[in-house]
Design an enzyme around this catalytic site. Structure first.
Site, PDB file in Angstrom:
ATOM      1  N   GLN A  54       0.835  -1.204   0.000  1.00 58.43           N
ATOM      2  CA  GLN A  54       0.000   0.000   0.000  1.00 58.43           C
ATOM      3  C   GLN A  54       0.872   1.258   0.000  1.00 58.43           C
ATOM      4  O   GLN A  54       1.718   1.443   0.874  1.00 58.43           O
ATOM      5  CB  GLN A  54      -0.924   0.016   1.217  1.00 58.43           C
ATOM      6  CG  GLN A  54      -1.923   1.166   1.164  1.00 58.43           C
ATOM      7  CD  GLN A  54      -2.882   1.153   2.335  1.00 58.43           C
ATOM      8  OE1 GLN A  54      -2.576   1.708   3.382  1.00 58.43           O
ATOM      9  NE2 GLN A  54      -4.037   0.520   2.157  1.00 58.43           N
ATOM     10  N   CYS A  84      -6.676   6.791   4.979  1.00 57.33           N
ATOM     11  CA  CYS A  84      -6.113   7.062   6.298  1.00 57.33           C
ATOM     12  C   CYS A  84      -6.595   8.412   6.824  1.00 57.33           C
ATOM     13  O   CYS A  84      -6.444   9.438   6.154  1.00 57.33           O
ATOM     14  CB  CYS A  84      -4.590   7.052   6.238  1.00 57.33           C
ATOM     15  SG  CYS A  84      -3.824   7.359   7.853  1.00 57.33           S
ATOM     16  N   ASP A 186     -15.423  -2.148  11.262  1.00 51.49           N
ATOM     17  CA  ASP A 186     -16.190  -2.826  12.321  1.00 51.49           C
ATOM     18  C   ASP A 186     -16.521  -4.275  11.997  1.00 51.49           C
ATOM     19  O   ASP A 186     -17.491  -4.822  12.532  1.00 51.49           O
ATOM     20  CB  ASP A 186     -17.486  -2.066  12.633  1.00 51.49           C
ATOM     21  CG  ASP A 186     -17.238  -0.688  13.211  1.00 51.49           C
ATOM     22  OD1 ASP A 186     -16.117  -0.452  13.709  1.00 51.49           O
ATOM     23  OD2 ASP A 186     -18.147   0.158  13.160  1.00 51.49           O
TER      24      ASP A 186
END
Length: 309
Positions: A54, A84, A186
């Protein structure tokens, strides 16, 4: 996941059969200019299957140069970070800050895709804030530029990691493109993975923080979603052996002094899962001798609660 998804952890996760692992975010200019510690972050991507390196940055030139560099070293997939939310990254007009300037973001994407023959993927969020939910439009333009897969974290940048990920909102991105879309945010177990896919219509899921202390989780979720054989989750002495090997791998990778400090967070997560009692947990995390830490792991992971009784 900076400082977490390093070489030792990614190799451990991969050993259980994860479909794809992604390196820590690598700053493109710093990598090309060989800043200390930066190239090591991408090491697993070199010549390894099922691994993505990445890259982050704000300058098309440096992004393209970094892409060429990791490709020349054997990377199989390159991922562009536009997700980010960290202030240090956003302040440098990288990461999710790029969502505020889709035209500039597209120039970065085009530079990377044009620099290499490898598959290029994109990681981003729903938008900058609730008034700038532009992920579907960016995804459509990214697909047009040659991006092969898009991962969406179901929050805006301004949410950071607060509240709950909005998996249903990812469906708008899925409807906007024909390339695979991956849901993120999540997803901590099989049930949340199933819910995320159902609400988003995504082709797959990406797990980040949920794998802390549970390196087998990615393979476990993949097996449940696709009907494959589930990995053997280590228990008892097998768990102690796995954690001990991971600890020694971190010491070897970083050197003893730095490795001892880096390993503490991982040991803490393992002890969270094992429900290690607080006094024993403190002993493990404050111990300055690797040999002593290894000697304590059996009690910490197998008998931690008993020791407190």
């Amino acid at each position: 996941m900076a400082g977490i998804t390093d070489l030792p952890f990614r190799e451990l996760v991969s050993s259980f059969g994860a479909g794809l692992v992604v390196s820590e975010m690598v700053a493109s200019q710093e990598m090309v200019q060989a800043k200390p510690g930066v190239r090591e972050k991408a090491e697993l991507g070199f010549g390894k299957a099922r691994t993505s390196v990445q890259l982050a940055g704000r300058d098309p030139h440096w992004m393209a140069e970094a892409a060429r560099m990791v490709a020349d070293n054997g990377a199989r997939v390159i991922d562009i970070n536009m997700g980010c939310p960290a202030k240090k990254v956003v302040g440098g007009y990288s990461g999710s800050a790029l969502m505020r300037d889709p035209d500039h973001a597209l120039r970065l994407i085009e530079a990377v895709v044009g620099a290499v023959d490898l598959p290029v993927t994109l990681k981003t969020r729903l938008g900058w804030d609730d008034d700038c939910l532009n992920a579907p439009g960016i995804a459509r333009r990214a697909e047009g530029a040659g991006v092969r897969m898009i991962t969406i974290h179901g929050r805006t940048r301004c949410q950071f990691y607060k509240g709950r990920a909005d998996w249903a909102a990812i469906a708008q991105v899925k409807q906007a493109v024909s390339i695979p879309v991956i849901a993120n945010g999540d997803i901590v177990d099989i049930n949340s993975a199933r819910q995320a896919r159902a609400q988003s219509g995504a082709d797959g899921v990406m797990i980040g923080r949920g794998a802390q202390g549970r390196p087998w989780l990615l393979a476990e979720v993949a097996a449940a979603l696709h009907g494959h054989r589930s990995p053997q989750v280590p228990q008892g002495r097998d768990l102690v052996a796995m954690v001990s090997a991971h600890y020694e791998a971190m010491l070897s990778f970083y050197g003893e002094d730095l490795g001892l400090r880096v390993a503490r967070k991982h040991l803490g997560w393992y002890m969270d899962v094992a429900r290690t009692a607080a006094p024993l947990r403190r002993r493990v995390l404050t111990c300055k001798s690797p040999a002593a830490v290894l000697a304590l792991l059996e009690d910490a992971l197998l008998h931690g609660q008993e020791a407190a009784a």
